[in-house]
Structures are given as structure tokens and as C-alpha cells.
Design an enzyme around this catalytic site. Sequence first.
Site, PDB file in Angstrom:
ATOM      1  N   ARG A  30       4.202  39.093  16.986  1.00 43.12           N
ATOM      2  CA  ARG A  30       3.492  40.221  17.579  1.00 43.12           C
ATOM      3  C   ARG A  30       2.240  40.510  16.744  1.00 43.12           C
ATOM      4  NH1 ARG A  30       1.595  45.076  16.073  1.00 43.12           N
ATOM      5  NH2 ARG A  30       3.469  45.461  14.818  1.00 43.12           N
ATOM      6  N   ASP A  31       2.423  40.886  15.474  1.00 44.02           N
ATOM      7  CA  ASP A  31       1.254  41.141  14.618  1.00 44.02           C
ATOM      8  C   ASP A  31       0.484  39.835  14.380  1.00 44.02           C
ATOM      9  OD1 ASP A  31      -0.200  43.193  13.455  1.00 44.02           O
ATOM     10  OD2 ASP A  31       1.420  43.845  12.155  1.00 44.02           O
TER      11      ASP A  31
ATOM     12  N   HIS B 240      -2.408  38.927  16.590  1.00 48.65           N
ATOM     13  CA  HIS B 240      -3.753  39.432  16.270  1.00 48.65           C
ATOM     14  C   HIS B 240      -4.612  38.326  15.641  1.00 48.65           C
ATOM     15  CE1 HIS B 240      -3.703  43.701  17.132  1.00 48.65           C
ATOM     16  NE2 HIS B 240      -2.579  43.877  16.468  1.00 48.65           N
TER      17      HIS B 240
ATOM     18  N   SER C 120      -1.457  50.438   8.055  1.00 45.61           N
ATOM     19  CA  SER C 120      -2.237  49.603   8.981  1.00 45.61           C
ATOM     20  C   SER C 120      -3.541  49.100   8.374  1.00 45.61           C
ATOM     21  CB  SER C 120      -2.542  50.384  10.261  1.00 45.61           C
ATOM     22  OG  SER C 120      -1.385  51.009  10.761  1.00 45.61           O
TER      23      SER C 120
ATOM     24  N   HIS D   8       5.972  49.083   6.624  1.00 48.88           N
ATOM     25  CA  HIS D   8       5.253  47.937   7.195  1.00 48.88           C
ATOM     26  C   HIS D   8       3.920  47.819   6.455  1.00 48.88           C
ATOM     27  CE1 HIS D   8       3.589  45.654  10.827  1.00 48.88           C
ATOM     28  NE2 HIS D   8       2.471  46.105  10.296  1.00 48.88           N
TER      29      HIS D   8
ATOM     30  N   HIS E   6       0.306  45.903   4.848  1.00 44.79           N
ATOM     31  CA  HIS E   6      -0.769  44.913   4.997  1.00 44.79           C
ATOM     32  C   HIS E   6      -1.344  44.632   3.614  1.00 44.79           C
ATOM     33  CE1 HIS E   6      -1.256  44.198   9.364  1.00 44.79           C
ATOM     34  NE2 HIS E   6      -0.549  45.310   9.442  1.00 44.79           N
TER      35      HIS E   6
END
Lengths: 336, 336
Positions: free
Chosen positions: B13-14, B17, B168, B195, B197
Amino acid sequence: MAKKILISDPTLRDGNHAVRHQLSRDSFIAYCQAAEAAGVPIVEVGHGNGLGASSLLVGECSLSDEDILSTARQHLQRSLLGIHVIPGFCTIRKDLSRAVELGVDLFRIAAHCTEADITDRHIAYAREAGKQAWGVLMMSHMASPAVLLEEAKKMESYGAEAIVIMDSAGAYFPADVHERISTLVQGLNIPVGFHGHNNLGMAIINSVTAVEAGASIIDGTIRGFGAGAGNTQLEVLVAVFERLGFETGIDLYKILDAADVAEKTFNPVAPSISPLSIVSGLAGVFSGFAKPVARAAADYQVDARDIFFGLGKRNAVAGQESLIIEVARELAAAKG
Amino acid sequence: MAKKILISDPTLRDGNHAVRHQLSRDSFIAYCQAAEAAGVPIVEVGHGNGLGASSLLVGECSLSDEDILSTARQHLQRSLLGIHVIPGFCTIRKDLSRAVELGVDLFRIAAHCTEADITDRHIAYAREAGKQAWGVLMMSHMASPAVLLEEAKKMESYGAEAIVIMDSAGAYFPADVHERISTLVQGLNIPVGFHGHNNLGMAIINSVTAVEAGASIIDGTIRGFGAGAGNTQLEVLVAVFERLGFETGIDLYKILDAADVAEKTFNPVAPSISPLSIVSGLAGVFSGFAKPVARAAADYQVDARDIFFGLGKRNAVAGQESLIIEVARELAAAKG
């Protein structure tokens, strides 16, 4: 008052590992100019294994030491010119003396973490020539804090003006770094530094932790260019240090520009953390073993990862490549 | 007793991107099989922006949601099938109901960190359909710990069975994560997740810190595939958690194999920390802005990095792309 950190940048030396020592003259020039423009205090250049290391066995460099040093010297005015020196590869009479003549400012004299004794004459030579000399302890996770201190003290007694410990296998967690750096800072009278690798994704936080524990010298390479999973990524480090209020004297935008220069000039893509890098970090084995390990795994029909863990248990270090075959044979025998 | 961590894996899913939502059917199948073989508990699939998001404006997906979900369902038996849901992109009547029919196990209902209100009906719908539903707070660095807790409590009251906060923009330092996660863990009666990054190289240590602060759910993607500088690299996380004695139930060798599968099947090279990712992390702005920012920088002859920092000062969030032009114009005017 902001804490001052001295950044030493081995992009043009450790980064040479990422291209099998084939960095071009254009790359040396472009990156020296970009690093100097950004205010990087020390630019380290040369074969991945340092002065005098170019050979069939460990890899031939595309340019001679003479060529690299004179090219770099020409393009560095404000930044100091540094080199990595492993006695054994580097002779005093031939290599070190010529490097002095060519105008190297800083000699980083390195040994395996328990072998400081081999650095005494090289350190003394550089100091007597009026140059800066540091002591570097490689694969430092293989020694306890107490042993590291003992070895570092030897280097200090030889005349080293700073001690850098390397996490050559990318095996450290922040607590390990904190323990070792604070032991060294407390026990030595000279500055202490840290050189990280990113096998377990810890290079940046380990460098921050080193500073918090008292280190004042940190190594980093642009885009992380370096052996295996790569080094501490310099431009990330500069950004993070700026946010934390540590003063590096490096201009953020210009070091980001230097990343673009390297990305365009160097051949390889930036290092990433490959499966085998992770295993080498966990096993505490230098990732330079990856190729002969892959070969032995194929020859003996065993798992390369098992070989790495087997080497870790045997505390294998560079130069002991014969252990790879020994481990592979044992694994094959155990299978069947 | 080893602390148990539930790993949720949004690679499919990510990671979409990273290829402008063009992951192929073969990639979905190959990675579902590899993740399931490794024992990954939750595999999240779909368009990068989640269910119903495929459009000309945010990017068209190569496959329909229907296609992705039925393909993934076919290849996941032990692993739960999860999806990302942003109300607004995803309608209940059309998208959510169909996802229930197609056998999705876990609905991760997401909102900007101060907009939990919009998730009430979606969470309730999934729960009433007998499915698991979590609340997800995106861009969570833009809210204080107290505000985050308030928003998370709303989601809990709607029926969310866990709360995940997303970094994010990759803006967090470990201390930020510790403060927010521990506030949530103390104030909620449901599990809390993180989550990450990697814009500032902190994804792994931030995830470790989240667990130390009480989180029991961690997101990670293979090879770090994801937007911008990429996500927390899953196979590194598994290695690090294993070393720290946290139990994930994931097989280390098999998750390393999954990294090889992804490397071979997916198109792009693994994400790395680009200069603009660093700036977006420092500025706390979603890295998805990179393209329109680059365009505005060229149009108005200003520095893209200045635009990012300008957006950060304005607290710009996705959907506010018009601010990019506003900032670029101001910078151009200031230049004269």
C-alpha cells in the site's frame, strides 16, 4: 553555548568501497569542491583500505595514491586533507613520507581494535613531520569498553591527538555506543570520535548517542556511500545535528547540494540495507566478506547467512577469509 | 517473558507510492506469498492513499481496488488482509461495503491528526460488519500529545480497537515518539501503534522507542518501500526486535527472502534519503509535496527547499497544494 562537533568526511575513501575503488578523477574533483564549499572541515580520500592498499588482493584503485592526493590537495584550501592509514598496507618509508610531501594534513592511523601496538611508529612519524595524527580502532564492537580504553591509551601515548572508534560491521545499538564512548571520554585526555555503519539502521542515532556520551568528532559520508549497507549519511547528520543544536560549521543547503553532486558524479546508486548487510550487522562480521561468503555458499550448497553467523561466533576479522571455507565445510557436513 | 509486537506491513500500500500506484499483479501475488511464508501477521494492500483513492488527481492505480483485494485475498490464508481507509476518498456505500464482501479482515480508518471526527461512521460500519477496525492519526507530529490523545479517544469511542499514529513527514526524533506514545498508552484502553518514515534516518530507533514507551503495534515495509525517503524497513526491524528480545512471530530468514522477492519483482530501487526528503522531514511537511514544489520552484525561480520550510511554517497539509504557489510567490517577491 552550542556544542561543537568536528565532522570528518571519508566519502572519497570509504565511498570507494562502493565502487571497488574505481572513483574517477572527476568524482574526486567534483566532490572535493562541493565539500569545501559546504564547509566540511576534513575530507578523507584514497583507496577504501587506505594509503598503500591498492593491490590485486584487496582491489586495485583506478588512480594511484600520488594521483589522488595531489588532485585532492589542489581542490582543498579550507578543508583539511585526511587519509586512512593501516600499517601493513602502508609503509612509512614509501607511502607515509610521500603523503607528507604531498601535503596531507591529517593521518588517521588505524588498527584492529585489539592491535593498537602496530600504530606506534606511523603515529610518531606523522607527528614528527609536523602533521596531525589520530588513532583509529576498527571493528570496535569486538572489544569490551575496558579493552578499548587500554588500546586507545596506547595510541594516546604514541602521540595520537584524537581517538576514533569504528563500528565497521554496523553492529552497535545506541547503548553499546554510549558505554564505549563515555568510557573513552572519561579515560583519555584527547578528543574521542565515532564512525558508524548503517547495517541495522542505527548509524544516525548511534552518532547522536556518541555526541551525547561526549564524542566531539563524527564521521559521515554523503548519501551514505561506503562499504556494505553504507556509512552514516552525512547530510542527514548535518540536518539532525542542526536541529539538536550541535554546531558543525557545515552549511545545510550546500551539503544537500554536495549530495546531488555525488549522486550525479559517482557511478553507483546510494547504498541501502540489503538482507546480507543485516545479517553481517547482527553477526558482527565485516560486510566486505559478502562476496567470498556468497561464493562459499554456492560451492558448498549452504546458506550464506549461516556462514555469516558462523563467522560471528568465531570472531572472524578481515584477513581471516580461510575461516569462510572452514565454516562452510562444517555447515555442509552438518547437513548431511 | 518476551514482549509481543504485532507487525502490520503496508508494503503493498505505502510501497505503491514509490511506483505511482503501478505495482503489478505479479508483485502483489509474489509479495503476499513471501510475507505469508515469513509469518507477517497483517498485510495491507491497495492504492497508496487507500481504498477508493485511485483518481486522476491523486494518481490512478494500475489495478482496481476490487482486483487488488481479490488477488490478495486469494494468496493470504494465515496473514490478515488489511486496508487503509481515508473517509472522503472511501465511501461507505460503494467502497467499504465491497471490501467487506471481498473478505478484508482489518480496516485501518485514517484521518489527519486533528480530524478524528470524520472516521466515526466508517469505524462503526466495519465493526458492525464483524470486522476489525483501527483508528489511524496521520501527520501526528502536527498535534501535541494532549490533542492526539483527545483525537484518539474519539476514535476509541467510535469503536476503534487500536490507535496507530503516523509520522507521515518523517519528522520525529525519539523523544517526540516517546512522549506521544506514552501519553496514548496511559490514556487509552486499546493497543497503540506507530508508523514511521525515514526522512531523518530515525525510523528504526523511533519504532524501538515506541515499543519502549508501550506501543504494541509497529508498521514496517520491506526494503523501506514507501513515499519519499521510505518507511521503517521491515526486515531491519525484525532483526533489531529479535536482538532486543521482542517477539514478532516473523521468521528472520524468510523476511530477508521476502526482501529479495520485492527487490526482484517491484520496479524501483529501494528508497533512499534524498536531499528534499531531509528538508521535508525537518520542515515537517509531507514528502508527497515534492513534485509540485519542484514545479513551483522552477516557475518562480526560487529554492524548492525554501518552499518546503515556508510550508512547514504555515503547517501545510495534503490538499493544501495552493499554499505552494503562495509561498513560492512570496519568496520570489522577497528576492526582488
